[in-house]
Enzyme design. Structure first.
Site: not given
Ligand SMILES: NC(=O)c1ccc[n+]([C@@H]2O[C@H](COP(=O)([O-])OP(=O)(O)OC[C@H]3O[C@@H](n4cnc5c(N)ncnc54)[C@H](O)[C@@H]3O)[C@@H](O)[C@H]2O)c1
Ligand SMILES: [Zn+2]
Length: 368
Positions: A122, A144, A186, A226, A236, A240, A244, A247, A251, A263
């Site tokens: 939990r 999130k 971003e 942020k 949100e 907030r 977007n 976005h 999306h 993305h």
């Molecule tokens: N929770 C939120 O508010 C929020 C906001 C934006 C995005 N997201 C989520 O985030 C995800 C995308 O995140 P991302 O772009 O970080 O992608 P990711 O986590 O897939 O990382 C991208 C790639 O980089 C590699 N990597 C990570 N750190 C590294 C480093 N220091 N050196 C070398 N390689 C490295 C990873 O292994 C992966 O292959 C999506 O799933 C998206 O939905 C969430």
């Molecule tokens: Zn984004």
């Protein structure tokens, strides 16, 4: 980049400290005292990040208390199956409520480990240690968490504010150029929605900050924006929505292309289209559009819709957006660089006629 005056001010999001700096992974138990006293620490990471940066975390935490769970890199891991596998592994290892989850990786790991922590017994605390620029400036902040489903991305999840966010800038040294660009999209977005001086600083730093101080200013400035938005609207309900910007269209592009476009690249195109909508509806100035057209290519990001893309498909996907009400899609739109437009009713999202969305999409198709 000249460091902003407040570049060293402590950041807070949802009562959690957000640390941005160099060599922070080695300092984890000092930065987050709960890590020093927790009975166990469950490090959730992917194999790429583990190979590059995992040892520093293990050394800092001490091996005895640490359980490391690694996943293959990539979005495909962000599923309920993986969530179940991680949870089972923790149960088998006897991890109790006196444990802390430490998410070491990009946004995929952050979202997944955050959701594991949100639901395990939990809810146990999570420390977010983002290692991509995107995760540092966006995903790790705001609480999130989610996993993907066959019906769409991020559809099952929870709000779970981290105990702390620790963004070690040194990890970015190993980040591939294409992943750097995702985060820059971003960061540029944050400049448009909240802070012209920050926008100018990011643009000056493109394609990538020249030194450690400039990188610090870029990440800290974006994280601060942020944090500010999240603090004013944690769940949100209103403001907030400005996060977007770009976005709603992004999306739709992602869905229409079955996520073939990364993305940040979809967000870059989305910002161009939505800035066009702002101009077409008279809500915003053409300055934003021109500034984006100048800046995005310098970050190796696109500024137009690929000609091969079916505009009707994107328009239809836009109409299905979560923020749409009664068929009219609602957009967060920039007034100018650094300020988003409010409606006369004081809302942060603007209803836009489908014909205008379609016209703006056509405006933004790449020329032959
Ligand atoms: N929770 C939120 O508010 C929020 C906001 C934006 C995005 N997201 C989520 O985030 C995800 C995308 O995140 P991302 O772009 O970080 O992608 P990711 O986590 O897939 O990382 C991208 C790639 O980089 C590699 N990597 C990570 N750190 C590294 C480093 N220091 N050196 C070398 N390689 C490295 C990873 O292994 C992966 O292959 C999506 O799933 C998206 O939905 C969430
Ligand atoms: Zn984004």
């Amino acid at each position: 980049v000249t460091a902003r005056l407040d570049a060293d001010a402590p950041l807070v999001a949802l009562d959690s400290p957000v640390h941005v700096g160099h060599a922070l992974l080695d300092e984890l138990p000092r930065l987050v005292p709960a890590l020093a006293t927790a009975h166990r620490v469950v490090v959730i990471t992917d194999t790429t990040v583990d190979a590059l940066h995992g040892a520093r975390v293990r050394d800092a935490l001490g091996d005895g208390r640490t359980l490391v769970l690694t996943l293959p890199p990539g979005e495909q891991a962000k599923t309920r199956d993986t969530w179940g596998g991680l949870t089972d592994a923790m149960l088998v290892a006897g991890i109790g409520r006196d444990a802390i989850v430490l998410a070491l990786g990009g946004g995929v790991i952050g979202d997944l480990a955050g959701f594991v922590a949100a639901t395990y017994l939990r809810g146990i605390p999570v420390v977010q240690c983002p290692t991509t620029l995107l995760a540092m400036v966006d995903a790790a902040i705001g609480g999130k968490t989610a996993v993907d489903t066959p019906m769409g991305k991020n559809l099952v999840g929870a709000f779970h504010a981290p105990l702390a966010v620790v963004a070690d800038l040194d990890t970015l040294a190993t980040l591939p150029a294409r992943e750097r660009a995702q985060g820059l999209a971003e960061a540029l977005k944050h400049g448009v929605i909240a802070d012209r001086a920050y926008w100018d600083a990011v643009v000056r730093a493109l394609p990538w900050p020249a030194d450690a101080d400039a990188l610090h200013a870029l990440v800290h400035g974006s994280a601060a924006i942020k944090c500010g938005v999240v603090a004013r609207d944690p769940h949100e309900h209103g403001e907030r929505a400005i996060l977007n910007f770009g976005h709603t269209i992004a999306h739709a592009i992602e869905r229409a292309t079955d996520y073939a476009i990364a993305h940040g690249e979809a967000v870059a195109i989305g910002m161009i289209v939505e800035a066009t909508i702002a101009v077409r509806t008279g809500v915003g100035t053409a300055e934003v559009l021109q500034a984006l057209r100048d800046a995005l290519p310098r970050a190796a990001l696109p500024v137009s819709l690929p000609r091969a893309l079916d505009i009707d498909l994107v328009a239809a996907a836009t109409a299905g957006d979560k923020k749409s009400r009664a068929g009219t899609v609602r957009f967060a739109l920039p007034a100018t660089i650094g300020r988003m437009a409010c409606t006369a009713e004081g809302e942060w999202v603007h209803p836009v006629e489908p014909a205008i969305v379609r016209a703006a999409l056509h405006d933004c198709v790449a020329h032959a």
